[in-house]
Design an enzyme around this catalytic site. Structure first.
Site, PDB file in Angstrom:
ATOM      1  N   LEU A 165       0.809  -1.210   0.000  1.00 22.77           N
ATOM      2  CA  LEU A 165       0.000   0.000   0.000  1.00 22.77           C
ATOM      3  C   LEU A 165       0.847   1.266   0.000  1.00 22.77           C
ATOM      4  O   LEU A 165       0.409   2.318  -0.460  1.00 22.77           O
ATOM      5  CB  LEU A 165      -0.926   0.013   1.226  1.00 22.77           C
ATOM      6  CG  LEU A 165      -1.888  -1.167   1.348  1.00 22.77           C
ATOM      7  CD1 LEU A 165      -2.639  -1.092   2.669  1.00 22.77           C
ATOM      8  CD2 LEU A 165      -2.869  -1.181   0.183  1.00 22.77           C
ATOM      9  N   GLY A 166       2.048   1.186   0.537  1.00 22.01           N
ATOM     10  CA  GLY A 166       2.888   2.367   0.605  1.00 22.01           C
ATOM     11  C   GLY A 166       4.273   2.012   1.115  1.00 22.01           C
ATOM     12  O   GLY A 166       4.492   0.950   1.702  1.00 22.01           O
TER      13      GLY A 166
ATOM     14  N   GLY B  75       7.879   4.045   2.826  1.00 20.53           N
ATOM     15  CA  GLY B  75       8.552   5.244   3.292  1.00 20.53           C
ATOM     16  C   GLY B  75       9.967   4.932   3.718  1.00 20.53           C
ATOM     17  O   GLY B  75      10.478   3.825   3.493  1.00 20.53           O
TER      18      GLY B  75
ATOM     19  N   MET C 232      11.095   4.507   6.669  1.00 19.89           N
ATOM     20  CA  MET C 232      11.216   3.659   7.848  1.00 19.89           C
ATOM     21  C   MET C 232      10.506   2.321   7.706  1.00 19.89           C
ATOM     22  O   MET C 232      10.822   1.386   8.438  1.00 19.89           O
ATOM     23  CB  MET C 232      10.669   4.400   9.073  1.00 19.89           C
ATOM     24  CG  MET C 232      11.478   5.636   9.450  1.00 19.89           C
ATOM     25  SD  MET C 232      10.869   6.440  10.955  1.00 19.89           S
ATOM     26  CE  MET C 232       9.324   7.147  10.403  1.00 19.89           C
ATOM     27  N   ALA C 233       9.545   2.222   6.792  1.00 20.00           N
ATOM     28  CA  ALA C 233       8.746   1.004   6.741  1.00 20.00           C
ATOM     29  C   ALA C 233       7.993   0.897   5.424  1.00 20.00           C
ATOM     30  O   ALA C 233       7.886   1.870   4.664  1.00 20.00           O
ATOM     31  CB  ALA C 233       7.748   0.980   7.903  1.00 20.00           C
TER      32      ALA C 233
ATOM     33  N   LYS D  16       2.639  -3.177   8.895  1.00 20.59           N
ATOM     34  CA  LYS D  16       3.763  -2.257   8.762  1.00 20.59           C
ATOM     35  C   LYS D  16       5.033  -3.069   8.986  1.00 20.59           C
ATOM     36  O   LYS D  16       5.267  -3.582  10.081  1.00 20.59           O
ATOM     37  CB  LYS D  16       3.666  -1.105   9.759  1.00 20.59           C
ATOM     38  CG  LYS D  16       4.808  -0.105   9.655  1.00 20.59           C
ATOM     39  CD  LYS D  16       4.654   1.034  10.643  1.00 20.59           C
ATOM     40  CE  LYS D  16       3.544   1.965  10.232  1.00 20.59           C
ATOM     41  NZ  LYS D  16       3.865   2.745   9.018  1.00 20.59           N
TER      42      LYS D  16
ATOM     43  N   ASP E  10       4.395  12.661  14.990  1.00 12.93           N
ATOM     44  CA  ASP E  10       4.464  12.749  13.529  1.00 12.93           C
ATOM     45  C   ASP E  10       3.059  12.908  12.945  1.00 12.93           C
ATOM     46  O   ASP E  10       2.680  12.207  12.006  1.00 12.93           O
ATOM     47  CB  ASP E  10       5.147  11.500  12.954  1.00 12.93           C
ATOM     48  CG  ASP E  10       5.477  11.646  11.466  1.00 12.93           C
ATOM     49  OD1 ASP E  10       5.607  12.798  10.996  1.00 12.93           O
ATOM     50  OD2 ASP E  10       5.599  10.617  10.783  1.00 12.93           O
TER      51      ASP E  10
END
Length: 263
Positions: free
Chosen positions: A17-18, A20, A22-23, A40, A144
């Site tokens: 799904l995505g 970044g 960090m994960a 995640k 965040d």
């Protein structure tokens, strides 16, 4: 991640799904309970820290202890040792929320000067604020808060027509043992929503979360964030040294009381 896993424990990975700094986040299926979940998966290079596993388990327990309708629920967290890799894989399993993000919503509304109604803004920020207040009372700081970390549940539109907001990534920065000063630009992104103290490298506190929420509110009623720049450093410098333009000068329909709240 060096390879794309197909399965972790009892979870079958269906769709990324995505991704970044960090994960990675995956849509997965819990093969025992036969339900979709979100996973995640933390990047392997962050796990070279010898204290990582201990910190991960401690902080993940705290995050999982949060039970609020506007905070994504953590169901499971594990550190697995897949046979094809010498590096352990840490992951968290949470509710799969179907719908877009608040970032998507702002891009299709406020950014095009199609501003939500005052009632919509009040209801949306009431839900988000109650969730943040609950977490703060539990001793958890988000650190965040940004529109991309607020999901809009399209299957729950009773109070909010755009979807009930669900906060994600509570405490993840602390879980990973990183601070604003050590995050690379790829990990933190443009720091549009960071508080001044976080921009200086401090860990942040309850007021930091409220500052980030104020930045989001400013963007929702004007269509633009209060500080913009060509580089992250440009934006950080403005957070530290510049007073933002009054939102009423950008959107004259904003009530004076709302302007006071934002500023």
């Amino acid at each position: 991640m060096s390879t794309n896993p197909q399965r972790l424990g009892k979870y079958e990975l269906l769709e990324r799904l995505g991704q970044g700094g960090m994960a990675e986040v995956w849509k997965a299926q819990d093969t025992q309970l036969q339900r979709n979940v979100a996973m995640k998966i933390l990047h392997a290079d962050l796990q070279e820290d010898p204290n990582f596993i201990t910190r991960f388990e401690r902080e993940a327990q705290l995050i999982a202890s949060l039970h609020h309708p506007n905070i994504v629920q953590i169901h499971d967290f594990q550190v697995s040792h897949p046979p094809e890799s010498s590096t352990p894989t840490a992951y968290m399993v949470m509710d799969y929320v179907e719908g877009g993000t608040l970032e998507d919503y702002i891009a299709s509304t406020s950014a095009r000067r199609k501003f939500p109604s005052p009632n919509q803004i009040v209801h949306l920020f009431t839900s988000i604020s109650l969730a943040i207040d609950y977490a703060h009372q539990k001793g958890m700081i988000h650190r965040d808060i940004k529109p991309a970390n607020i999901l809009l549940d399209k299957h729950n539109t009773t109070r909010n027509s755009m979807g009930e907001p669900i906060l994600t990534d509570f405490g993840v920065a602390k879980l990973l043992g990183v601070s604003s000063s050590t995050l690379s630009s790829s990990q933190s992104g443009t720091p549009l929503y960071s508080s001044p103290e976080q921009a200086q490298g401090y860990p942040g506190n309850e007021r930091s979360d409220l500052y980030s929420l104020g930045v989001i509110l400013y963007e929702m009623v004007t269509g633009v964030p209060p500080f913009r720049g060509n580089t992250p450093i440009d934006v950080i410098t403005q957070h530290l040294n510049v007073t933002p333009t009054s939102p009423a000068l950008i959107n004259p329909t904003i009530p004076p009381a709302l302007t006071m709240v934002i500023m």
